[in-house]
Design an enzyme around this catalytic site. Sequence first.
Site, mmCIF file in Angstrom:
data_model
loop_
_atom_site.group_PDB
_atom_site.id
_atom_site.type_symbol
_atom_site.label_atom_id
_atom_site.label_comp_id
_atom_site.label_asym_id
_atom_site.label_seq_id
_atom_site.Cartn_x
_atom_site.Cartn_y
_atom_site.Cartn_z
ATOM 1 N N ASP A 1 -6.870 -2.380 -60.574
ATOM 2 C CA ASP A 1 -5.959 -3.476 -60.282
ATOM 3 C C ASP A 1 -5.012 -3.744 -61.436
ATOM 4 O O ASP A 1 -5.445 -4.095 -62.532
ATOM 5 C CB ASP A 1 -6.791 -4.729 -59.981
ATOM 6 C CG ASP A 1 -5.924 -5.943 -59.738
ATOM 7 O OD1 ASP A 1 -4.795 -5.778 -59.252
ATOM 8 O OD2 ASP A 1 -6.377 -7.052 -60.043
ATOM 9 N N ASP B 1 4.568 -5.840 -59.206
ATOM 10 C CA ASP B 1 3.144 -5.606 -58.977
ATOM 11 C C ASP B 1 2.949 -4.491 -57.957
ATOM 12 O O ASP B 1 3.427 -4.587 -56.824
ATOM 13 C CB ASP B 1 2.487 -6.894 -58.481
ATOM 14 C CG ASP B 1 1.018 -6.707 -58.167
ATOM 15 O OD1 ASP B 1 0.329 -6.004 -58.940
ATOM 16 O OD2 ASP B 1 0.540 -7.263 -57.165
#
Length: 440
Positions: free
Chosen positions: A103, A310
């Site tokens: 992540d 992101d």
Amino acid sequence: MAVTVLAIFLALSSICLVDALSGGFSVELIHRDSINSPFYNPLETTSDCVTKALRRSLDRFNHFKRNSVTTKTAEADIIVNSGEYLMNISLGTPGFDVVAIADTGSDLIWTQCKPCSHCFNQEAPFFNPTKSSTYRKLSCTASQCSRLQGSSCSSDHTCQCSVSYGDASFSNGDLAADTLTLASTSGRPMAVPYTVIGCGRNNGGTFNEKTSGIIGLGGGKVSLISQLGTSIAGKFSYCLLPISETGNSSKMNFGSNAVVSGAGVVSAPLVKKSPDTFYYLTLEAISVGTKRIEFTGSSTGSGEGNIIIDSGTTLTLLPSDFYAELESVVDSHINATKVEGPQGLSLCYEAQNLIEFPEVTVHFTDADVKLKPLNIFVKVSDTTICFAFSGVEDLAIYGNIAQMNFLIAPRTSRPIIYAQFIQLCCVILNIDVYSVFTLC
């Protein structure tokens, strides 16, 4: 965590860190809905996959919202609803295979450990630290303990880590250090001794049974990228293939393999802000055809660093007022029949006939990124396409559909950080001096 998940599958052996510094290495990225992904479900339709991605996007938004402008220090919250990647690493000596969600929006590396007082179901065995000769619990006085928000001291003076996510998912356990081993497509696997990890003893949330924890790739001090440090010279990049490339894989590059150069490269500042987990750019405007819509800012501010880039968020999320104007201008350029789409996507069309899409350009500071139709619209069923942008409260996140088929490289090891955008073949995020977009 709202994302289209890619999977990084790595073999497991070891080399010294010097090899990575001199030659670099790469790993494979696999889309979470690919037939090569352990998440693959042949019974799910395209609409099912997109709907789930939208749900994860909203969770991802809540995560960033919670930890953005009002946060005074970096956090290492766990993104538990999904992750951009699956990463197969090895922990301990001898090595123990661990498959966890990688992540870019969190920092701590953690996995479920034996004995576990409360663990979510996972198919693989739990990591047993007593079987590793290199496993060491960290003391309360260790610098790594103080760097991690949520850390505490146990009765035996060892550091306890506690990380959580807005939807009440969490992990609690021992903060420790052990050897972490990666292997790469270059054939030079890499051992990283004394890597700080969380050994989760009490964990819960919406985890998939295919995973056993989280591998944080953010910019914070305990992330994998930061701990690789000089061994990769601060360089890290990834390439996201389009959703349509099911069954194919792209590369995540480290070290010298992550360097991007060539004609047509332009640069924009990648802004350093708190929390340092996240990667910030400055969005100035978005143009649709000849109409330029000025961006007035988000909860992260109206000036520098007003949008988070992101790889884990599927959609590009924009403040509601700005999004409403953008949607209206996009719709005015499209001659097609509007239809109802999945919840969260407000601009959808019938896709049975050929649609002419407008030219959309995202204007970052000193860098104009021209998007292709695959970056602007997503096919949610055989008959429906939807605008891959959405309005939220006041946070701005540049999502992975907009990044597909670009090369993005955020680099964070130097005080002055820039983001580069070029036109080539995939998306790279490089963590030291430049962030690069390349379009095929």
